[in-house]
Design a protein around this motif. Structure first.
Motif, mmCIF file in Angstrom:
data_model
loop_
_atom_site.group_PDB
_atom_site.id
_atom_site.type_symbol
_atom_site.label_atom_id
_atom_site.label_comp_id
_atom_site.label_asym_id
_atom_site.label_seq_id
_atom_site.Cartn_x
_atom_site.Cartn_y
_atom_site.Cartn_z
ATOM 1 N N VAL A 107 5.015 -2.590 -6.716
ATOM 2 C CA VAL A 107 3.779 -2.074 -7.293
ATOM 3 C C VAL A 107 2.880 -1.647 -6.142
ATOM 4 O O VAL A 107 2.577 -2.448 -5.244
ATOM 5 N N ILE A 108 2.478 -0.364 -6.160
ATOM 6 C CA ILE A 108 1.673 0.185 -5.071
ATOM 7 C C ILE A 108 0.198 0.089 -5.427
ATOM 8 O O ILE A 108 -0.219 0.466 -6.525
ATOM 9 N N LEU A 109 -0.572 -0.424 -4.485
ATOM 10 C CA LEU A 109 -2.017 -0.560 -4.673
ATOM 11 C C LEU A 109 -2.753 0.407 -3.765
ATOM 12 O O LEU A 109 -2.257 0.779 -2.692
ATOM 13 N N GLY A 110 -3.942 0.806 -4.205
ATOM 14 C CA GLY A 110 -4.731 1.718 -3.379
ATOM 15 C C GLY A 110 -6.185 1.708 -3.793
ATOM 16 O O GLY A 110 -6.627 0.883 -4.608
ATOM 17 N N GLY A 121 -4.683 -10.662 -8.285
ATOM 18 C CA GLY A 121 -4.561 -11.817 -7.403
ATOM 19 C C GLY A 121 -4.477 -11.440 -5.937
ATOM 20 O O GLY A 121 -3.853 -12.148 -5.139
ATOM 21 N N ILE A 122 -5.098 -10.326 -5.577
ATOM 22 C CA ILE A 122 -5.067 -9.853 -4.181
ATOM 23 C C ILE A 122 -6.469 -9.934 -3.583
ATOM 24 O O ILE A 122 -7.425 -9.424 -4.157
ATOM 25 N N ALA A 123 -6.562 -10.595 -2.436
ATOM 26 C CA ALA A 123 -7.841 -10.661 -1.718
ATOM 27 C C ALA A 123 -7.820 -9.614 -0.610
ATOM 28 O O ALA A 123 -7.403 -9.877 0.510
ATOM 29 N N THR A 133 -1.815 1.982 -8.312
ATOM 30 C CA THR A 133 -1.744 3.448 -8.268
ATOM 31 C C THR A 133 -0.367 3.989 -8.639
ATOM 32 O O THR A 133 -0.234 5.136 -9.026
ATOM 33 N N LYS A 134 0.663 3.129 -8.528
ATOM 34 C CA LYS A 134 2.015 3.571 -8.876
ATOM 35 C C LYS A 134 2.893 2.342 -9.093
ATOM 36 O O LYS A 134 2.693 1.318 -8.433
ATOM 37 N N ILE A 135 3.855 2.470 -10.000
ATOM 38 C CA ILE A 135 4.816 1.401 -10.252
ATOM 39 C C ILE A 135 6.207 1.950 -9.974
ATOM 40 O O ILE A 135 6.584 3.012 -10.496
ATOM 41 N N CYS A 136 6.960 1.239 -9.148
ATOM 42 C CA CYS A 136 8.287 1.700 -8.720
ATOM 43 C C CYS A 136 9.352 0.713 -9.206
ATOM 44 O O CYS A 136 9.697 -0.248 -8.499
ATOM 45 N N PRO A 137 9.897 0.916 -10.413
ATOM 46 C CA PRO A 137 10.844 -0.044 -10.988
ATOM 47 C C PRO A 137 12.105 -0.227 -10.152
ATOM 48 O O PRO A 137 12.618 -1.345 -10.024
ATOM 49 N N ALA A 138 12.632 0.875 -9.587
ATOM 50 C CA ALA A 138 13.890 0.788 -8.837
ATOM 51 C C ALA A 138 13.768 -0.151 -7.647
ATOM 52 O O ALA A 138 14.731 -0.835 -7.275
ATOM 53 N N GLU A 139 12.582 -0.225 -7.061
ATOM 54 C CA GLU A 139 12.359 -1.092 -5.901
ATOM 55 C C GLU A 139 11.613 -2.367 -6.280
ATOM 56 O O GLU A 139 11.302 -3.185 -5.408
ATOM 57 N N ASP A 144 0.863 -1.178 0.000
ATOM 58 C CA ASP A 144 0.000 0.000 0.000
ATOM 59 C C ASP A 144 0.899 1.228 0.000
ATOM 60 O O ASP A 144 2.138 1.117 -0.005
ATOM 61 N N LYS A 145 0.294 2.421 0.028
ATOM 62 C CA LYS A 145 1.096 3.644 -0.072
ATOM 63 C C LYS A 145 1.990 3.866 1.130
ATOM 64 O O LYS A 145 2.957 4.641 1.064
ATOM 65 N N ASP A 146 1.704 3.165 2.228
ATOM 66 C CA ASP A 146 2.532 3.294 3.425
ATOM 67 C C ASP A 146 3.641 2.257 3.478
ATOM 68 O O ASP A 146 4.399 2.192 4.457
ATOM 69 N N GLY A 147 3.718 1.402 2.441
ATOM 70 C CA GLY A 147 4.786 0.408 2.394
ATOM 71 C C GLY A 147 4.433 -0.936 2.978
ATOM 72 O O GLY A 147 5.285 -1.838 3.006
ATOM 73 N N ASN A 148 3.215 -1.115 3.453
ATOM 74 C CA ASN A 148 2.808 -2.414 3.993
ATOM 75 C C ASN A 148 2.639 -3.423 2.859
ATOM 76 O O ASN A 148 1.963 -3.150 1.876
#
Length: 361
Positions: free
Chosen positions: A273-276, A254-256, A264-270, A230-234
């Protein structure tokens, strides 16, 4: 008095009804026409069936048949190296960097109105002609304008924003004032066997829509799994490689989560994939690079315009700030959903395309 060269036109023929009717109209208007099909890729190299793309052997034969019926010379030009470099490689690089590209824009920019444009010059043709639904007009001061098609349902001006003044001066869109029904009627009247041929809907080199599968085959690389957070890194789960996702995506995660979640955002360096929530997808501001101004040489530092950030989106009011020679910052009056890196932002003043560029953030 027009020179002989002014009446010579190179017609880009895909085998479809639009380019076929464009060729017919140019001949009817007295132009000396040459029909050409661009061979853009080796189907086997892209893992594509020869019968499932606009570069198939069937399409070449369709275009050849129409050219024969019209009594115009016809050639197939091999642009596979240019297409790989300027379209397919760019497509892959964008996904690898967390962006979602529009390869049709790159194809228009680098193939139809660059490689093909130069080939037309070599053949002594004054115009390159395509079956795009858009219009070109010349202002009293001599400047060329790109305008929307008369039929809003078929308008393709969004994917043509990169055209330069020189290219606009040597390009013709015979279908710009027509609708698709009229185009098919002409094809039917001329007994073109492709009069009822359906429009191509997919990216030509990924006709099955499996972008991630294509990229893996094309590069021979494996894209490692990583974290959905999530956006907080969880951590919420594992993704199957960032190339398989785009901003706004909901299906196939594939997320329940007990509620709808979206990319909501894709972070290639890390490799993350951020979901929200859906509301996390709405933003008002974006930055655009590689911006091509068509409507004027020296744009004002700030101006009002309508903008669209997706092909099928209706343009929305925004304030545009010019931040550099080819960069702009756009602030929409109202938040827009799923503004996506790699897509195009195109500005309009009524029917006139002010210009466009690539969304970078």
């Amino acid at each position: 008095m027009e020179s002989d060269n002014m009446k010579k036109a190179l017609i880009a023929m895909s085998g479809g009804v639009d380019s076929s009717v464009a060729a017919y109209l140019m001949k009817e208007h007295g132009y000396d026409c040459i029909g050409v099909t661009m061979k853009l890729f080796q189907n086997e190299d892209a893992g594509v069936s020869r019968k499932k793309s606009c570069c198939s052997l069937d399409d070449v034969e369709d275009a050849r048949s129409v050219a024969h019926n019209l009594g115009i010379p016809y050639y197939v030009f091999n642009f596979t190296a240019d297409f790989k470099k300027q379209v397919m490689d760019r497509f892959v690089a964008a996904y690898e960097n967390g962006a979602t590209p529009n390869p049709c824009i790159d194809c228009n920019r680098y193939l139809k109105f660059d490689s093909l444009y130069h080939r037309a010059e070599e053949l002594g043709c004054h115009y390159v002609v395509t079956g795009h639904y858009a219009r070109i007009e010349q202002r009293e001061d001599g400047r060329y304008l790109l305008k929307k098609a008369a039929d809003p349902a078929k308008d393709q001006s969004y994917v043509l924003y990169s055209l330069t003044q020189e290219q606009l001066a040597h390009t013709m869109f015979p279908l710009g004032d027509m609708n698709k029904h009229q185009t098919r009627m002409i094809a039917d009247e001329q007994n073109f066997f492709n009069a009822d041929k359906p429009d191509s809907q997919d990216i030509c080199f990924v006709p099955d829509g499996d972008y991630a599968g294509f990229i893996r085959r094309f590069t021979g690389k494996d894209y490692p799994a990583g974290d959905f957070t999530d956006k907080d890194g969880n951590v919420l789960g594992k993704h199957k490689g960032i190339i398989g996702y785009t901003v706004g995506q909901r299906k196939g995660l594939g997320i329940a989560a007990g509620k709808p979640v979206y990319v909501t955002k894709i972070c290639p360096a890390e490799n993350r994939v951020i979901l929200g929530d859906n509301e996390d997808l709405f933003h008002r501001e974006l930055d655009v690079e590689d911006f091509n101004f068509i409507a004027f040489d020296n744009p004002p530092a700030e101006f009002r315009a309508k903008a669209k950030v997706r092909y099928r989106q209706k343009e929305q009011w925004a304030t545009v700030k010019v931040t550099g020679e080819k960069t702009v910052h756009i602030i929409f009056d109202e938040s827009q959903r799923a503004i996506t890196k790699g897509q195009a932002a195109v500005l309009y003043d009524g029917d006139v395309v002010i210009g466009g560029g690539v969304i970078v953030g």
